[in-house]
Design an enzyme around this catalytic site. Structure first.
Site, PDB file in Angstrom:
ATOM      1  N   LYS A   9       0.816  -1.211   0.000  1.00 12.77           N
ATOM      2  CA  LYS A   9       0.000   0.000   0.000  1.00 12.77           C
ATOM      3  C   LYS A   9       0.855   1.269   0.000  1.00 12.77           C
ATOM      4  O   LYS A   9       2.046   1.222   0.334  1.00 12.77           O
ATOM      5  CB  LYS A   9      -0.921  -0.022   1.229  1.00 12.77           C
ATOM      6  CG  LYS A   9      -1.949  -1.165   1.217  1.00 12.77           C
ATOM      7  CD  LYS A   9      -2.858  -1.108   2.433  1.00 12.77           C
ATOM      8  CE  LYS A   9      -3.907  -2.196   2.408  1.00 12.77           C
ATOM      9  NZ  LYS A   9      -4.817  -2.114   3.583  1.00 12.77           N
ATOM     10  N   TYR A  49     -12.154  -2.853  -3.261  1.00 16.37           N
ATOM     11  CA  TYR A  49     -12.669  -2.888  -1.889  1.00 16.37           C
ATOM     12  C   TYR A  49     -14.211  -2.908  -1.852  1.00 16.37           C
ATOM     13  O   TYR A  49     -14.793  -2.550  -0.828  1.00 16.37           O
ATOM     14  CB  TYR A  49     -12.130  -1.705  -1.089  1.00 16.37           C
ATOM     15  CG  TYR A  49     -10.716  -1.923  -0.574  1.00 16.37           C
ATOM     16  CD1 TYR A  49     -10.401  -3.038   0.211  1.00 16.37           C
ATOM     17  CD2 TYR A  49      -9.698  -1.007  -0.833  1.00 16.37           C
ATOM     18  CE1 TYR A  49      -9.120  -3.245   0.699  1.00 16.37           C
ATOM     19  CE2 TYR A  49      -8.406  -1.209  -0.337  1.00 16.37           C
ATOM     20  CZ  TYR A  49      -8.129  -2.332   0.421  1.00 16.37           C
ATOM     21  OH  TYR A  49      -6.856  -2.540   0.914  1.00 16.37           O
ATOM     22  N   PHE A  57     -15.593   3.408   6.977  1.00 14.55           N
ATOM     23  CA  PHE A  57     -14.245   3.812   6.560  1.00 14.55           C
ATOM     24  C   PHE A  57     -14.014   3.661   5.053  1.00 14.55           C
ATOM     25  O   PHE A  57     -12.903   3.881   4.569  1.00 14.55           O
ATOM     26  CB  PHE A  57     -13.187   3.008   7.341  1.00 14.55           C
ATOM     27  CG  PHE A  57     -13.310   1.501   7.221  1.00 14.55           C
ATOM     28  CD1 PHE A  57     -12.787   0.826   6.126  1.00 14.55           C
ATOM     29  CD2 PHE A  57     -13.932   0.765   8.213  1.00 14.55           C
ATOM     30  CE1 PHE A  57     -12.887  -0.558   6.012  1.00 14.55           C
ATOM     31  CE2 PHE A  57     -14.038  -0.626   8.112  1.00 14.55           C
ATOM     32  CZ  PHE A  57     -13.514  -1.282   7.010  1.00 14.55           C
ATOM     33  N   ARG A  85      -1.276 -14.256   4.469  1.00 13.61           N
ATOM     34  CA  ARG A  85      -1.997 -13.468   5.483  1.00 13.61           C
ATOM     35  C   ARG A  85      -1.387 -13.653   6.874  1.00 13.61           C
ATOM     36  O   ARG A  85      -1.394 -12.717   7.685  1.00 13.61           O
ATOM     37  CB  ARG A  85      -3.490 -13.827   5.476  1.00 13.61           C
ATOM     38  CG  ARG A  85      -4.230 -13.092   4.359  1.00 13.61           C
ATOM     39  CD  ARG A  85      -5.695 -13.412   4.349  1.00 13.61           C
ATOM     40  NE  ARG A  85      -6.439 -12.830   5.461  1.00 13.61           N
ATOM     41  CZ  ARG A  85      -7.045 -11.648   5.447  1.00 13.61           C
ATOM     42  NH1 ARG A  85      -6.961 -10.879   4.365  1.00 13.61           N
ATOM     43  NH2 ARG A  85      -7.722 -11.226   6.479  1.00 13.61           N
ATOM     44  N   ARG A 102       2.710  -6.305   9.350  1.00 16.06           N
ATOM     45  CA  ARG A 102       1.921  -5.178   9.864  1.00 16.06           C
ATOM     46  C   ARG A 102       2.404  -4.731  11.243  1.00 16.06           C
ATOM     47  O   ARG A 102       2.363  -3.538  11.558  1.00 16.06           O
ATOM     48  CB  ARG A 102       0.434  -5.546   9.881  1.00 16.06           C
ATOM     49  CG  ARG A 102      -0.172  -5.472   8.479  1.00 16.06           C
ATOM     50  CD  ARG A 102      -1.505  -6.149   8.410  1.00 16.06           C
ATOM     51  NE  ARG A 102      -2.236  -5.821   7.189  1.00 16.06           N
ATOM     52  CZ  ARG A 102      -3.362  -6.437   6.838  1.00 16.06           C
ATOM     53  NH1 ARG A 102      -3.883  -7.378   7.611  1.00 16.06           N
ATOM     54  NH2 ARG A 102      -3.977  -6.096   5.713  1.00 16.06           N
ATOM     55  N   ASN A 112      -1.955   0.093   6.970  1.00 13.75           N
ATOM     56  CA  ASN A 112      -1.381  -1.147   7.502  1.00 13.75           C
ATOM     57  C   ASN A 112      -0.501  -1.872   6.482  1.00 13.75           C
ATOM     58  O   ASN A 112      -0.305  -3.073   6.555  1.00 13.75           O
ATOM     59  CB  ASN A 112      -2.484  -2.055   8.067  1.00 13.75           C
ATOM     60  CG  ASN A 112      -3.527  -2.400   7.024  1.00 13.75           C
ATOM     61  OD1 ASN A 112      -3.431  -1.984   5.870  1.00 13.75           O
ATOM     62  ND2 ASN A 112      -4.515  -3.184   7.405  1.00 13.75           N
ATOM     63  N   HIS A 115      -1.988  -5.579   1.601  1.00 11.36           N
ATOM     64  CA  HIS A 115      -3.256  -6.286   1.396  1.00 11.36           C
ATOM     65  C   HIS A 115      -2.926  -7.707   0.973  1.00 11.36           C
ATOM     66  O   HIS A 115      -2.009  -7.925   0.180  1.00 11.36           O
ATOM     67  CB  HIS A 115      -4.076  -5.624   0.278  1.00 11.36           C
ATOM     68  CG  HIS A 115      -5.208  -6.494  -0.204  1.00 11.36           C
ATOM     69  ND1 HIS A 115      -6.419  -6.541   0.443  1.00 11.36           N
ATOM     70  CD2 HIS A 115      -5.282  -7.398  -1.234  1.00 11.36           C
ATOM     71  CE1 HIS A 115      -7.204  -7.422  -0.181  1.00 11.36           C
ATOM     72  NE2 HIS A 115      -6.535  -7.946  -1.194  1.00 11.36           N
ATOM     73  N   GLU A 126      -9.562 -10.946  -7.442  1.00 18.50           N
ATOM     74  CA  GLU A 126      -8.656  -9.805  -7.250  1.00 18.50           C
ATOM     75  C   GLU A 126      -7.503  -9.830  -8.247  1.00 18.50           C
ATOM     76  O   GLU A 126      -7.118  -8.781  -8.780  1.00 18.50           O
ATOM     77  CB  GLU A 126      -8.109  -9.816  -5.817  1.00 18.50           C
ATOM     78  CG  GLU A 126      -9.180  -9.515  -4.776  1.00 18.50           C
ATOM     79  CD  GLU A 126      -8.648  -9.509  -3.355  1.00 18.50           C
ATOM     80  OE1 GLU A 126      -9.391  -9.066  -2.456  1.00 18.50           O
ATOM     81  OE2 GLU A 126      -7.492  -9.933  -3.122  1.00 18.50           O
TER      82      GLU A 126
HETATM   83  P1  IDP Z   1      -7.694  -7.123   5.836  1.00 19.09           P
HETATM   84  O1  IDP Z   1      -6.908  -6.153   4.982  1.00 19.09           O
HETATM   85  O2  IDP Z   1      -6.900  -7.602   7.015  1.00 19.09           O
HETATM   86  O3  IDP Z   1      -8.316  -8.251   5.048  1.00 19.09           O
HETATM   87  P2  IDP Z   1     -10.361  -5.926   5.958  1.00 19.09           P
HETATM   88  O4  IDP Z   1     -11.302  -6.083   7.102  1.00 19.09           O
HETATM   89  O5  IDP Z   1     -10.659  -6.674   4.702  1.00 19.09           O
HETATM   90  O6  IDP Z   1      -8.891  -6.293   6.507  1.00 19.09           O
HETATM   91  O7  IDP Z   1     -10.275  -4.374   5.647  1.00 19.09           O
HETATM   92  C1  IDP Z   1      -9.683  -3.912   4.458  1.00 19.09           C
HETATM   93  C2  IDP Z   1      -8.799  -2.733   4.772  1.00 19.09           C
HETATM   94  O8  IDP Z   1      -9.626  -1.676   5.268  1.00 19.09           O
HETATM   95  C3  IDP Z   1      -7.780  -2.960   5.893  1.00 19.09           C
HETATM   96  O9  IDP Z   1      -6.591  -3.581   5.439  1.00 19.09           O
HETATM   97  C4  IDP Z   1      -7.549  -1.558   6.387  1.00 19.09           C
HETATM   98  O10 IDP Z   1      -6.650  -0.848   5.538  1.00 19.09           O
HETATM   99  C5  IDP Z   1      -8.935  -0.926   6.259  1.00 19.09           C
HETATM  100  N1  IDP Z   1      -9.704  -1.006   7.514  1.00 19.09           N
HETATM  101  C6  IDP Z   1     -10.242  -2.114   8.084  1.00 19.09           C
HETATM  102  N2  IDP Z   1     -10.898  -1.812   9.229  1.00 19.09           N
HETATM  103  C7  IDP Z   1     -10.769  -0.460   9.371  1.00 19.09           C
HETATM  104  C8  IDP Z   1     -11.232   0.474  10.363  1.00 19.09           C
HETATM  105  O11 IDP Z   1     -11.881   0.125  11.339  1.00 19.09           O
HETATM  106  N3  IDP Z   1     -10.897   1.788  10.164  1.00 19.09           N
HETATM  107  C9  IDP Z   1     -10.176   2.221   9.086  1.00 19.09           C
HETATM  108  N4  IDP Z   1      -9.725   1.380   8.146  1.00 19.09           N
HETATM  109  C10 IDP Z   1     -10.003   0.058   8.274  1.00 19.09           C
HETATM  110 MG    MG Z   2      -9.776  -8.147   3.557  1.00 14.88          MG
END
Ligand code: IDP
Ligand code: MG
Length: 139
Positions: A9, A49, A57, A85, A102, A112, A115, A126
């Site tokens: 990212k 996304y 968010f 992951r 992370r 973070n 992805h 994807e």
């Molecule tokens: P993942 O990347 O670990 O699969 P997901 O729940 O799929 O997590 O969320 C996608 C992305 O959205 C996350 O990697 C993060 O960048 C962002 N994200 C997830 N939860 C939050 C939140 O509560 N606040 C802000 N950004 C979030």
């Molecule tokens: Mg995800």
């Protein structure tokens, strides 16, 4: 062979962490079979996304991933989705296990650093968003 999509990212590419992150995935024994740098437009960011479109968010996430160039890569190997992951760690860097990408590089839950696809089905969808068939050098 199982494949997964990895995105490095903007927060990570901007801090010069791309090669360190790719190296961690290669050290797992996963093979890089495709890679490119690109600056996502909002449309592709929203598509990627889409599953989060109703989350509070979502628009901030779309802005964030399209704020600077990213590196997109496909990694292939045994249990590639799950193992990638695992080495990335929990979504929130503050909760990610020590030694994960992370935990070591993430700034906050939004920034973070990486992805990774969350299932083989999601990975296929994807990967198709980012790569054409002839950009993937799968064995
Ligand atoms: P993942 O990347 O670990 O699969 P997901 O729940 O799929 O997590 O969320 C996608 C992305 O959205 C996350 O990697 C993060 O960048 C962002 N994200 C997830 N939860 C939050 C939140 O509560 N606040 C802000 N950004 C979030
Ligand atoms: Mg995800």
């Amino acid at each position: 062979m199982e494949k997964t999509l990895v995105l490095i990212k903007p927060d990570a590419t901007q801090r010069g962490l791309a090669s360190a992150i790719l190296s961690r995935l290669e050290k797992l024994g996963l093979k890089m079979v495709a890679i490119k740098m690109l600056h996502l437009d909002k449309q592709l960011a929203r598509q990627h996304y889409a599953v989060h479109k109703d989350k509070p968010f979502f628009s901030s996430l779309v802005d964030c991933i399209s704020s600077a160039p990213i590196v997109a890569a496909v990694f292939e190997g045994y249990k590639a989705v799950e193992r990638a992951r695992e080495v990335m760690g929990a979504t929130d860097p503050a909760k990610a296990e020590a030694g994960t990408i992370r935990s070591d590089f993430g700034v906050d839950i939004e920034h973070n650093s990486v992805h990774g696809s969350d299932s083989t089905e999601t990975a296929e969808i994807e990967i198709r968003l980012f790569f054409t068939e002839n950009e993937i050098f799968s064995s």
